[in-house]
Scaffold this motif. Structure first.
Motif, mmCIF file in Angstrom:
data_model
loop_
_atom_site.group_PDB
_atom_site.id
_atom_site.type_symbol
_atom_site.label_atom_id
_atom_site.label_comp_id
_atom_site.label_asym_id
_atom_site.label_seq_id
_atom_site.Cartn_x
_atom_site.Cartn_y
_atom_site.Cartn_z
ATOM 1 N N ARG A 125 19.281 -3.374 13.091
ATOM 2 C CA ARG A 125 17.889 -4.400 13.599
ATOM 3 C C ARG A 125 16.913 -3.308 14.607
ATOM 4 O O ARG A 125 16.228 -4.174 14.741
ATOM 5 N N ALA A 126 17.600 -1.961 15.085
ATOM 6 C CA ALA A 126 16.772 -1.357 15.560
ATOM 7 C C ALA A 126 15.548 -1.197 15.045
ATOM 8 O O ALA A 126 14.463 -0.909 14.945
ATOM 9 N N TYR A 127 16.123 -0.752 13.313
ATOM 10 C CA TYR A 127 14.687 -0.316 12.360
ATOM 11 C C TYR A 127 13.651 -1.243 12.400
ATOM 12 O O TYR A 127 12.914 -1.415 12.199
ATOM 13 N N ALA A 128 14.634 -2.552 11.684
ATOM 14 C CA ALA A 128 13.671 -3.747 11.137
ATOM 15 C C ALA A 128 12.833 -4.117 13.279
ATOM 16 O O ALA A 128 11.534 -4.438 12.721
ATOM 17 N N PHE A 129 12.862 -4.395 14.233
ATOM 18 C CA PHE A 129 12.858 -4.473 14.992
ATOM 19 C C PHE A 129 11.165 -2.672 14.965
ATOM 20 O O PHE A 129 9.760 -3.288 15.726
ATOM 21 N N ALA A 130 11.539 -1.494 15.877
ATOM 22 C CA ALA A 130 10.562 -0.932 15.434
ATOM 23 C C ALA A 130 9.652 -0.895 14.181
ATOM 24 O O ALA A 130 8.320 -1.400 14.250
ATOM 25 N N GLY A 131 10.022 -1.261 13.025
ATOM 26 C CA GLY A 131 9.300 -1.570 11.724
ATOM 27 C C GLY A 131 8.056 -2.537 11.572
ATOM 28 O O GLY A 131 7.268 -3.012 10.676
ATOM 29 N N LEU A 132 8.028 -3.353 12.713
ATOM 30 C CA LEU A 132 6.935 -4.604 13.358
ATOM 31 C C LEU A 132 5.701 -3.457 13.106
ATOM 32 O O LEU A 132 4.838 -4.070 13.099
ATOM 33 N N VAL A 155 7.298 9.202 25.251
ATOM 34 C CA VAL A 155 7.251 7.783 27.006
ATOM 35 C C VAL A 155 9.044 7.639 26.209
ATOM 36 O O VAL A 155 9.944 7.355 27.289
ATOM 37 N N HIS A 156 10.119 7.875 25.675
ATOM 38 C CA HIS A 156 11.364 7.653 25.611
ATOM 39 C C HIS A 156 11.842 8.402 26.790
ATOM 40 O O HIS A 156 13.135 7.923 27.931
ATOM 41 N N MET A 157 11.534 10.156 26.575
ATOM 42 C CA MET A 157 11.700 10.352 27.786
ATOM 43 C C MET A 157 11.074 10.094 28.851
ATOM 44 O O MET A 157 12.300 10.012 30.037
ATOM 45 N N GLY A 158 9.862 9.774 29.170
ATOM 46 C CA GLY A 158 9.640 9.203 30.349
ATOM 47 C C GLY A 158 10.607 7.964 31.409
ATOM 48 O O GLY A 158 10.609 8.017 32.038
ATOM 49 N N THR A 219 21.544 -10.113 25.254
ATOM 50 C CA THR A 219 21.178 -8.260 25.844
ATOM 51 C C THR A 219 20.990 -7.331 24.523
ATOM 52 O O THR A 219 20.383 -6.886 24.684
ATOM 53 N N GLN A 220 21.443 -8.100 23.245
ATOM 54 C CA GLN A 220 21.053 -7.034 22.097
ATOM 55 C C GLN A 220 19.583 -6.614 21.756
ATOM 56 O O GLN A 220 19.414 -5.923 21.721
ATOM 57 N N LEU A 221 18.822 -7.517 22.118
ATOM 58 C CA LEU A 221 18.118 -7.744 21.599
ATOM 59 C C LEU A 221 16.873 -6.724 22.880
ATOM 60 O O LEU A 221 15.556 -6.467 22.824
ATOM 61 N N ARG A 222 17.333 -7.370 24.458
ATOM 62 C CA ARG A 222 16.910 -6.208 25.501
ATOM 63 C C ARG A 222 17.281 -4.728 25.326
ATOM 64 O O ARG A 222 16.167 -3.668 25.410
ATOM 65 N N ASN A 223 17.939 -4.467 24.398
ATOM 66 C CA ASN A 223 18.815 -3.514 24.414
ATOM 67 C C ASN A 223 17.977 -2.679 23.316
ATOM 68 O O ASN A 223 17.403 -1.663 23.069
ATOM 69 N N LEU A 224 17.552 -3.696 22.157
ATOM 70 C CA LEU A 224 16.726 -2.651 20.611
ATOM 71 C C LEU A 224 15.093 -2.259 21.145
ATOM 72 O O LEU A 224 14.364 -1.672 20.888
ATOM 73 N N PHE A 225 14.581 -3.470 22.828
ATOM 74 C CA PHE A 225 13.454 -3.218 23.073
ATOM 75 C C PHE A 225 13.808 -1.532 23.619
ATOM 76 O O PHE A 225 12.538 -0.522 23.532
ATOM 77 N N ALA A 226 14.783 -1.173 24.495
ATOM 78 C CA ALA A 226 15.309 0.052 25.141
ATOM 79 C C ALA A 226 14.699 0.953 24.609
ATOM 80 O O ALA A 226 14.402 1.898 24.610
ATOM 81 N N ALA A 227 15.344 1.579 23.285
ATOM 82 C CA ALA A 227 14.825 2.183 22.151
ATOM 83 C C ALA A 227 13.996 2.142 20.979
ATOM 84 O O ALA A 227 13.662 2.361 19.577
#
Length: 402
Positions: A125-132, A155-158, A219-227
């Protein structure tokens, strides 16, 4: 939206076998970490003191995993996903972006089913989301892709420091009852209430778990955005390495070895220091969480890059080991999901029920069960039938959508 034609055709050479082998190695490495998500309560995924650390062997397994495995192979897999998407975008001609979005849509659906029924730590799911974002990035040459990859790590670290940095400050200033420290201890430490909750989740029946995970999709979708930033950074790096022709096998061996050595000389000492810092502080959740998720991120990426360089430089494209690993890589989606099925059979209540019954070292040993299976069955399948079963499902679904 359409990426430009590649500057040179993708080479059809034996060295590309190494790219498949690299993907196979990534799938094996992911199994080494995913076993903890099935075998132990969720806090122990990053923190050995939370559960399952009963001997020096468990501590050493954690340290070796933290330095050499944890998030390195996830990063490597994401790099190869980005490179693979770029290859298909380059070869797709007009409207290649449409086929790409169909592929990521089907991948997201597969990942959602996987996460709901089997593995809560699904990465598809995370790969598909970022793959957009990849069709837009595919327009760029290697130098800006490298810059974007570095920027996304920053950005991730910040974001991580902004979110979790207060917990580290509170911990060192003795404010152990602060909301942040308590939250971190519940999620990454040895808080009894948090552990009891996680142990209860591991005892859920199949239907009970599926219903809970289905209801938790928002909740899963929010976590995908965080990663998003960290996953997209790895994919962008993979795209840059393909554009730069390293993953196409066109760099000189010495150049790859030298860069791999430089990356390892930076990453490994830094990760050892971070590991020592956590262990010498007796694994508090306020440190274990940020260290694993945020502070180690740039060093995880550097070591993943070193692995990619070494594999491309050192593996014999005609060797038996390379061919076996390449078969595992050609079936990477099938092997990733099959690994989850095997772990579920070992650890869940509807399987052998070994959840929370093993130490960290024992769980690591059990990770070799699906690894051995994929090393045996992948070459046989590829030799007889070619494309893997779930790769066929993915391709057919994407074709139907596009």
């Amino acid at each position: 939206m359409q990426p430009p034609a590649p500057s040179s055709p993708a080479p059809i050479t034996a060295r590309i076998v190494q790219l498949d082998a690299l993907r196979g190695i990534a799938v094996i490495g992911i199994a080494w970490m995913n076993v903890y998500a099935f075998a132990l309560p969720l806090q122990a995924y990053y923190n050995p003191a939370a559960f399952g650390m009963e001997s020096a062997a468990d501590r050493w397994v954690w340290l070796i995993s933290f330095v050499f495995i944890e998030d390195k192979f996830r990063t490597l897999f994401a790099m190869l996903f980005g490179a693979g998407c770029l290859i298909l975008l380059e070869r797709g001609g007009e409207r290649s972006w449409r086929a790409h979005y169909a592929r990521v849509a089907v991948l997201f659906l597969i990942g959602l089913i996987h996460a709901t029924l089997i593995a809560s730590n699904d990465i598809l799911r995370a790969y598909a989301f970022a793959g957009l974002a990849l069709p837009i990035l595919a327009r760029l040459s290697a130098p800006p892709l490298y810059a974007i990859a570095i920027g996304l790590v920053a950005v991730h670290m910040g974001i991580g420091i902004t979110t979790f940095g207060g917990a580290v400050v509170d911990y060192y200033e003795g404010r152990l009852a602060s909301d942040l420290v308590v939250m971190m201890e519940r999620n990454f430490g040895s808080d009894p209430g948090g552990l009891n909750y996680a142990l209860g989740l591991g005892q859920e029946g199949f239907a009970e778990r599926a219903v809970r995970r289905f209801n938790g999709i928002p909740t899963q979708l929010r976590n995908l955005f965080a990663a998003l930033a960290i996953n997209l950074s790895a994919m962008t790096l993979g795209m840059a390495l393909w554009r730069d022709r390293m993953l196409a096998g066109e760099w000189r061996t010495f150049r790859m070895q030298r860069l791999a050595g430089a990356c390892a000389l930076i990453a490994i000492p830094a990760l050892l220091v971070i590991g020592w810092w956590i262990a010498s502080s007796f694994f508090p959740g306020a440190l274990a969480g940020p260290a694993a998720l945020i502070i180690s991120a740039p060093f995880d990426m550097l070591l993943a890059l070193a692995y990619a360089l070494l594999v491309m430089a050192l593996l014999d494209p005609q060797g038996h080991a390379t061919r076996v690993l390449a078969a595992c890589g050609r079936l990477s989606l099938t092997n990733y999901l099959t690994t989850s099925l095997i772990f579920a059979a070992l650890f869940t209540p509807w399987g052998l029920g070994l959840f929370a019954q093993v130490t960290r070292a024992q769980a690591f040993a059990l990770s070799f069960v699906p690894i051995a299976a994929m090393l045996v069955w992948s070459p046989l399948w590829v030799a007889s039938l070619g494309q893997g079963p779930l790769e066929r499902v993915w391709r057919a679904g994407a074709k139907a959508l596009s």
